[in-house]
Design a protein around this motif. Sequence first.
Motif, PDB file in Angstrom:
ATOM      1  N   ASP A 130       0.878  -1.161   0.000  1.00 29.70           N
ATOM      2  CA  ASP A 130       0.000   0.000   0.000  1.00 29.70           C
ATOM      3  C   ASP A 130       0.918   1.215   0.000  1.00 29.70           C
ATOM      4  N   TYR A 131       1.133   1.821  -1.153  1.00 27.67           N
ATOM      5  CA  TYR A 131       2.180   2.823  -1.313  1.00 27.67           C
ATOM      6  C   TYR A 131       1.982   4.043  -0.413  1.00 27.67           C
ATOM      7  N   SER A 132       0.750   4.332  -0.008  1.00 29.30           N
ATOM      8  CA  SER A 132       0.510   5.461   0.882  1.00 29.30           C
ATOM      9  C   SER A 132       0.896   5.147   2.319  1.00 29.30           C
ATOM     10  N   SER A 133       1.191   3.873   2.595  1.00 28.95           N
ATOM     11  CA  SER A 133       1.531   3.441   3.952  1.00 28.95           C
ATOM     12  C   SER A 133       2.913   2.784   3.973  1.00 28.95           C
ATOM     13  N   VAL A 134       3.882   3.427   3.324  1.00 28.61           N
ATOM     14  CA  VAL A 134       5.254   2.928   3.299  1.00 28.61           C
ATOM     15  C   VAL A 134       6.186   4.022   3.805  1.00 28.61           C
ATOM     16  N   ILE A 135       7.086   3.664   4.722  1.00 29.84           N
ATOM     17  CA  ILE A 135       8.132   4.582   5.162  1.00 29.84           C
ATOM     18  C   ILE A 135       9.440   3.819   5.259  1.00 29.84           C
ATOM     19  N   GLN A 136      10.515   4.444   4.794  1.00 26.64           N
ATOM     20  CA  GLN A 136      11.869   3.905   4.927  1.00 26.64           C
ATOM     21  C   GLN A 136      12.636   4.833   5.866  1.00 26.64           C
TER      22      GLN A 136
END
Length: 248
Positions: free
Chosen positions: A148-154
């Motif tokens: 879910d690209y809106s819920s990705v953090i690095q």
Amino acid sequence: MTDGLDACFVGVPLDAGCSNRSGTQFAPRYLRCESPNGPVNQGTGVNPFLTHNVADIGDVWFNLYNLPEACRNIREQYQAIINNNCIPLTMGGDHTITYPILQAMKDKYGPVGLIHVDAHPDLQDDVLGSRICHGTPFKRAYDEGLLDYSSVIQIGLNGTGYPSDDCVWTVRDIGRNLDFRVMKAQECWYKSLEPLMAEVRQQMGEGPVYLSFDIDAIDPSFCPGTGTLKLEDSRPSKPLNSSEGVVA
């Protein structure tokens, strides 16, 4: 395999996808050696054995000599592990293993959120012509719609790359161009991560989230047992702060 379990520890002792220094295949074994030291976290007071039904279910089996087949083996066994809504706590193994695990997560839950703590973004399309290795799992996950690209953090990106266009600054922009939120290591220095983790919990919402923690997020002066040593990473308290903050 996981009937009645809330969570399970599972080893994936694969390091055939790593560069520089191998050895992560031994991590599950040695983590188990440390596990009898006490079940209670002295900082939080939490004893998971009193609140959850948990077990060590051993290591997954995979073909040591064929990396694509090993990934298929891991995916199939994780499909069985999470079939009963058991939450796997995985010890690798190099970062290649995240790709088939995320495939299994997508099969059950659909695209999932991702909290990725690492010195590297692992977003290369290939490394020396190989599209499956420890430098590519999140590019494969992106390409296959596993996240879910809106819920990705690095968090914690730092260090050096191979060609000049693979430096951390360029790759950091690649993550942002994929709609990932990116926090490089220098942005985490000299401050508590509690405010950031409050933002991350809000960003993740109520959906399923996969936490991926690479040991090289910790400076090698503290944790030298990694295949890709990167200076100027965080002290151990920072990544631990971020991991605990996810579930606070």
